[in-house]
Design an enzyme around this catalytic site. Sequence first.
Site, short mmCIF file in Angstrom:
data_model
loop_
_atom_site.label_atom_id
_atom_site.label_comp_id
_atom_site.label_asym_id
_atom_site.label_seq_id
_atom_site.Cartn_x
_atom_site.Cartn_y
_atom_site.Cartn_z
N VAL A 132 51.84 65.15 46.97
CA VAL A 132 51.98 65.28 48.42
C VAL A 132 51.01 66.35 48.92
O VAL A 132 51.00 67.47 48.42
CB VAL A 132 53.41 65.70 48.83
CG1 VAL A 132 53.52 65.80 50.35
CG2 VAL A 132 54.44 64.72 48.29
N LYS A 205 55.60 59.74 50.05
CA LYS A 205 55.53 61.20 50.08
C LYS A 205 56.76 61.80 50.77
O LYS A 205 57.26 62.85 50.35
CB LYS A 205 54.24 61.64 50.77
CG LYS A 205 53.00 61.26 49.98
CD LYS A 205 51.72 61.45 50.78
CE LYS A 205 50.50 61.06 49.96
NZ LYS A 205 49.25 61.14 50.74
#
Length: 435
Positions: A132, A205
């Site tokens: 992420v 994410k």
Amino acid sequence: MKPVRIALLGCGTVGGGVVKLLLRNPDKYERILGAPLQLAVVADRSLKPDDVPGLPAKLITRDAIAAVTRPDIDIVVELFGGHEPARALIMKALAAGKDVVTGNKALLAEHGGEIFREAGKHGLAVGFEASVGGGVPIIRTLREALAGDRQRAVYGIVNGTCNSILTTMTENGVEFGTALADAQAKGLAEANPATDVEGHDSAHKLCLLVTLAFGVLVKPAQIYTEGITRITQADIEYARELGCVIKLLAIGKDDDGAVEARVHPTMIPERHLLAGVGGAYNAIYIHGDALGATMYSGLGAGEMPSATAVMADVLEIARHRMAEGSARTHAFGFPIHLMKGASVKPMDDVVCEYYLRFAARDKPGVLGAIASVLGKHGLSIASVIQKDRGKASTVPVIMRTHGAPERSLKRALAEMRKKKIVQSAPAFIRIEEKL
């Protein structure tokens, strides 16, 4: 001291960056660890020695299973991507006593529970900082730096492709197709960009961000996901008139256990910090009870930003290996065996303000009819923009509403279509005024 030895699975863009860092900084890494950090093997089906300058040909293998089970390997770095064979190889590595580092957000979003339970069973670590935000250290920040606070909301611009496209549309006044082609020409978008522009990458994410922030497990199927393909230049312009910009946001909120988890285009005030995050940059904006609002921003993808995040995990895990008997950090900041699945609020129950764009007949009474239907379903109008009157038989009508459940909006729009009050399906974009 005995060296810490690494098996690298996949030597594409990010894997090549990892190799470059290992070749560039051996002295620094040895000073950090007090022992050499060595690349022992690179498993890749198509890699050639000349593809990564300085990589010895003797380190390259096509046999990934043999690489992850070698007795001299300490850490396996998985950068194949996708679900298989990545999942099977990670599970084999953990079973063989290897710590793992990965940037595979799609895999962790779907199978993270299984992988982290296996790691916990063997007392091993799984690092995933690169999954992420690219080089933005958001995983470690949520897990460690913000662990003493209770997080209430997370807002993320976590896909550089979409952010670049929306930035181009906003700054250059072009439509989506033109902005996408520009991003592809610059290498910021794939030839098949569906995973990015339809919001799925951001949803993967968000699964990880929600788990880190709120301590509950969530799967991609639970996340409402909408991409940017239907955003028009007209929407960009009207957003500007409303004092807003449009961003693809990954939004997670904790309302005393009822979690919101959604990805969609969102209008946000142009004065907000997130509004100024342009191009391929990522940013994650977090609200905590005690700390309040903080934002973390940087390059969200690419060879060296992501490779930097991978190496941060490698070094952290190597430190734990060097310190015998030290406890390993819980991957999500919570013991995985105590974590439960999230109770995600249905999108129909989510309350937002809305931007509405109608194509309406230019005749008396239409505006009143639209307002009447909205009011009937509990939506009150905050502002109206009506342009081009007298120039065409059909004119755009723009409305901004006050907050209401999405269920109410959908019912109102369905009634307008049924009664043919408007000429075509209305467009709407959710507004987050108070981030």
